[in-house]
Design a protein around this motif. Structure first.
Motif, PDB file in Angstrom:
ATOM      1  N   UNK A  19       0.683  -1.152  -0.004  1.00  0.00           N
ATOM      2  CA  UNK A  19      -0.128  -0.036  -0.114  1.00  0.00           C
ATOM      3  C   UNK A  19       0.849   1.351  -0.068  1.00  0.00           C
ATOM      4  N   UNK A  20       1.657   1.560  -1.080  1.00  0.00           N
ATOM      5  CA  UNK A  20       2.398   2.700  -1.059  1.00  0.00           C
ATOM      6  C   UNK A  20       1.932   3.497  -2.315  1.00  0.00           C
ATOM      7  N   UNK A  21       2.021   4.756  -2.390  1.00  0.00           N
ATOM      8  CA  UNK A  21       1.858   5.706  -3.413  1.00  0.00           C
ATOM      9  C   UNK A  21       3.107   5.443  -4.495  1.00  0.00           C
ATOM     10  N   UNK A  22       2.615   5.607  -5.591  1.00  0.00           N
ATOM     11  CA  UNK A  22       3.601   5.491  -6.885  1.00  0.00           C
ATOM     12  C   UNK A  22       4.616   6.794  -6.736  1.00  0.00           C
ATOM     13  N   UNK A  23       5.818   6.505  -6.908  1.00  0.00           N
ATOM     14  CA  UNK A  23       6.825   7.702  -6.704  1.00  0.00           C
ATOM     15  C   UNK A  23       6.683   8.479  -7.849  1.00  0.00           C
ATOM     16  N   UNK A  24       6.667   7.666  -9.180  1.00  0.00           N
ATOM     17  CA  UNK A  24       6.614   8.434 -10.542  1.00  0.00           C
ATOM     18  C   UNK A  24       5.388   7.828 -11.023  1.00  0.00           C
ATOM     19  N   UNK A  25       4.480   8.657 -11.467  1.00  0.00           N
ATOM     20  CA  UNK A  25       3.407   8.291 -12.183  1.00  0.00           C
ATOM     21  C   UNK A  25       2.983   8.941 -13.498  1.00  0.00           C
ATOM     22  N   UNK A  26       2.922   7.974 -14.664  1.00  0.00           N
ATOM     23  CA  UNK A  26       2.573   8.478 -15.943  1.00  0.00           C
ATOM     24  C   UNK A  26       1.426   8.396 -16.060  1.00  0.00           C
ATOM     25  N   UNK A  27       0.745   9.299 -16.676  1.00  0.00           N
ATOM     26  CA  UNK A  27      -0.718   9.262 -17.218  1.00  0.00           C
ATOM     27  C   UNK A  27      -0.958   9.642 -18.452  1.00  0.00           C
ATOM     28  N   UNK A  28      -1.255   8.596 -19.291  1.00  0.00           N
ATOM     29  CA  UNK A  28      -1.599   8.978 -20.684  1.00  0.00           C
ATOM     30  C   UNK A  28      -0.340   9.556 -21.506  1.00  0.00           C
ATOM     31  N   UNK A  92      13.824  18.093 -10.822  1.00  0.00           N
ATOM     32  CA  UNK A  92      15.318  17.852 -11.412  1.00  0.00           C
ATOM     33  C   UNK A  92      16.077  17.562 -10.060  1.00  0.00           C
ATOM     34  N   UNK A  93      15.813  18.168  -8.734  1.00  0.00           N
ATOM     35  CA  UNK A  93      16.697  17.868  -7.772  1.00  0.00           C
ATOM     36  C   UNK A  93      16.440  16.335  -7.261  1.00  0.00           C
ATOM     37  N   UNK A  94      15.281  15.852  -7.544  1.00  0.00           N
ATOM     38  CA  UNK A  94      15.081  14.186  -7.053  1.00  0.00           C
ATOM     39  C   UNK A  94      15.984  13.408  -8.121  1.00  0.00           C
ATOM     40  N   UNK A 171      20.440  11.095  -5.422  1.00  0.00           N
ATOM     41  CA  UNK A 171      19.204  11.441  -6.037  1.00  0.00           C
ATOM     42  C   UNK A 171      18.251  10.047  -5.371  1.00  0.00           C
ATOM     43  N   UNK A 172      16.777  10.544  -5.308  1.00  0.00           N
ATOM     44  CA  UNK A 172      15.897   9.608  -4.972  1.00  0.00           C
ATOM     45  C   UNK A 172      15.477   8.676  -6.092  1.00  0.00           C
ATOM     46  N   UNK A 173      15.675   9.178  -7.543  1.00  0.00           N
ATOM     47  CA  UNK A 173      15.490   8.193  -8.601  1.00  0.00           C
ATOM     48  C   UNK A 173      16.497   8.502  -9.376  1.00  0.00           C
TER      49      UNK A 173
END
Lengths: 331, 260
Positions: A19-28, A92-94, A171-173
């Motif tokens: 149950x975690x939120x996506x770190x990066x999410x692409x939508x369409x 960008x900082x991430x 970086x986080x990602x």
């Protein structure tokens, strides 16, 4: 088994177990360059702490997708959201990014460049120097190489330097475009080991042609094809879905062994085995089975009884390569 | 600001290590010193050239020191601008097509700051080169002719320096707009030529055009009643700001131009 063009198991489905939120999410997300549509309607989620491999044949849109994550390209339509960032905020900082062909200022030395990268990300002079030395060591560029001008670096050294500069600000990602394709086998091994360590510290998205690398390292797989996602999900789930009820038996490649195998095949009959086909070269056979466990025991017994000079026995395991090839070949 | 200083220091280091800081000022010094020296020795040069019928008398009026200085500026207006454009045409375009910006601009770097650091480095280069060139011309003119009026020289320096700064900034902006550095140099030189030609043709209508700058700078030496230079200065500063903003915008829109 055919591979459905739709996602085998959407990466999002995992939210039920984790149950975690996506770190990066692409939508369409779509991207076109003039008339050429490079990406179409990509929906994708990357989860914190996981390592995702981006696979696909050349021209599938891997680099485009990666550049959209880094913000180097703006999508034609759709959105990319980062966890905890307002829409439109600068992510960008991430991000730490290693391009496919990292290019540097030839007149700088390696250690100067990593310090420069660190300072651009807001590190103090002292922090940048300390972290730079540490990272150069970690990617396998020692102090001596760090002092040399980048103009004299080999392709592999540039790749390592590129990795070091991407990591300066923790970086986080971490986004890596073909991180190992320019490296020799030793370099590849080093970088893969390093990435395995980094997996503990950060979220990784990397693209590669080398399916073996993806299999070895990643938790999630995203298979891109002609700008769309054809398979995505956790690697275990994908393997499970694409498990083939097949058994491959290979004997030594010499005349007596081949004859023995042929003899055995001609008289082969067991309820757990549906069909058998000799593979090119006639020293290997692929059996389609009804019950994998039963067939395994039966075949192993037969091997012992008949003294077949066994070289390899593979059971019911679809490698990423099989899945990849099947998905790519599918019309 | 700290980040900007880091970027400026990188640009400065690049000027040093790629020897731009050496060859651009050197070229300016040679170009500028040549004018007073060759003017002074012109009669001798002609006399030694041969091909002259026996007994030919050449009489060249000795130019004033001010005229020599004005000629020097005109000399710079051709070759100086060319050198400047050639030295800065790749400042942004090469980094963008070569892939350096793909690594630098994915860091939390301000696009305006990035452009400003490049511009500031260029400003440093232009200032050093022009100071060297003007100094050399002033020295040889004082030695060979007469010391030009320093007050008018100072105004001329300021005006001409602004013109060179504008040339650099335009090249920088075109370097950010176009893929090819050569195209950037050509475009900026063409625009500068168009500016100064139009200002020469319609001096009244375009009295505030930046194209008036080289004319006004020379006029400081030739015509003490030269026009006001404040409107030109203001409009030039406006063009400079617009050029920087355009470059930053182009970079933000497409940080990298790699095809693969």
């Amino acid at each position: 088994m055919s591979i459905a063009p739709k996602q085998a198991k959407p990466a999002d489905a995992r939210t039920s177990t984790e149950p975690q939120e996506a770190f990066v999410r692409f939508r369409g997300v779509s991207k076109s360059f003039g008339a050429l549509q490079s990406l179409r309607q990509i929906d994708l989620a990357l989860y914190e702490g996981r390592c995702a491999a981006l696979l696909g044949p050349n021209g599938a849109g891997k680099t485009t997708l990666i550049r959209i994550v880094t913000g180097l390209l703006a999508p034609t339509s759709g959105s990319v959201r980062f966890q905890g960032l307002a829409p439109g905020a600068d992510p960008r900082a991430l991000i730490g990014y290693l391009p496919q062909h990292p290019a540097f200022y030839g007149w700088m030395s390696g250690s100067e460049f990593v310090r420069y990268a660190g300072r651009l990300c807001g590190l103090s002079k002292r922090e940048a120097a300390a972290r730079g030395t540490e990272l150069l060591e970690r990617v396998g560029l020692g102090a001596a190489a760090g002092k040399r001008r980048i103009g004299g670096y080999s392709g592999g050294m540039k790749q390592r330097l590129g990795l070091a500069q991407a990591l300066m600000h923790r970086p986080k990602l971490l986004v890596l475009d073909e991180p190992v394709s320019a490296l020799d086998p030793v370099g590849r091994r080093d970088v893969m080991d390093l990435l395995r360590e980094l997996k503990q510290e950060t979220t990784i998205l990397f693209s590669t042609h080398v399916l073996h690398d993806a299999e070895e390292l990643c938790d999630d797989v995203i298979l891109l094809q002609e700008g769309g996602i054809s398979i995505s999900g956790a690697i275990g789930d994908i393997r499970g879905l694409h498990r083939t009820p097949a058994l491959t038996l290979e004997v030594e490649d010499n005349r007596p062994a081949r004859m023995q195998l042929g003899e055995w095949l001609s008289g082969l009959s067991h309820p757990s085995i549906a069909s058998a086909a000799l593979l090119p070269g006639e020293y290997a056979v692929k059996l389609q089975v009804r019950d994998a466990d039963e067939a395994r025991i039966y075949v192993l017994r037969q091997v012992l009884e008949r003294g077949l000079p066994l070289a390899k026995l593979e059971i019911g395991h679809a490698s990423l390569e099989d899945i990849f090839l099947k998905a790519v070949d599918a019309p | 600001m700290r980040q900007w200083t880091v970027m400026y220091r990188k640009e400065w280091l690049e000027l040093l290590r790629t020897y731009k800081l050496l060859w651009v000022p050197l070229a300016f010094v040679l170009l500028s010193a040549m004018q007073p020296v060759s003017t002074y020795f012109l009669p001798d040069i002609l006399a030694h050239a041969g091909n002259l019928p026996e007994g030919a008398v050449i009489s060249i009026p000795v130019p004033t020191a001010e005229e020599v200085m004005a000629q020097t500026l005109q000399q710079l207006n051709v070759f100086g601008l060319l050198i400047l454009a050639l030295s800065s045409m790749n400042v942004i375009s090469a980094e963008r097509t070569g892939g350096m910006t793909a690594m630098i601009l994915v860091k939390p770097v301000s696009f305006r700051g990035f452009v400003a650091s490049k511009w500031a480095a260029q400003l440093t280069l232009v200032t050093i080169a022009f100071a060297g060139g003007f100094g050399a011309a002033y020295y040889y003119t004082s030695v060979l002719f007469r010391t030009p009026d320093w007050h008018r020289s100072l105004i001329a320096i300021a005006l001409y320096w602004l013109w060179l700064v504008l040339a650099g900034a335009l090249t920088l902006a075109f370097s950010a707009l176009l893929r090819s550095g050569a195209a950037a140099a050509v475009c900026s030189l063409a625009l500068l030529a168009a500016l100064s030609v139009t200002a020469g043709l319609l001096p009244d209508a375009l009295s505030a055009s930046p194209g008036m700058l080289p004319k006004l700078a020379s006029a400081q030496f030739l015509d003490p009643a030269a026009g006001k230079f404040w409107p030109v200065t203001v409009s030039t500063l406006g063009v400079l700001a617009a050029a920087m903003e355009t470059a930053a915008f182009a970079l933000r829109k497409r940080p990298t131009l790699l095809s693969s």
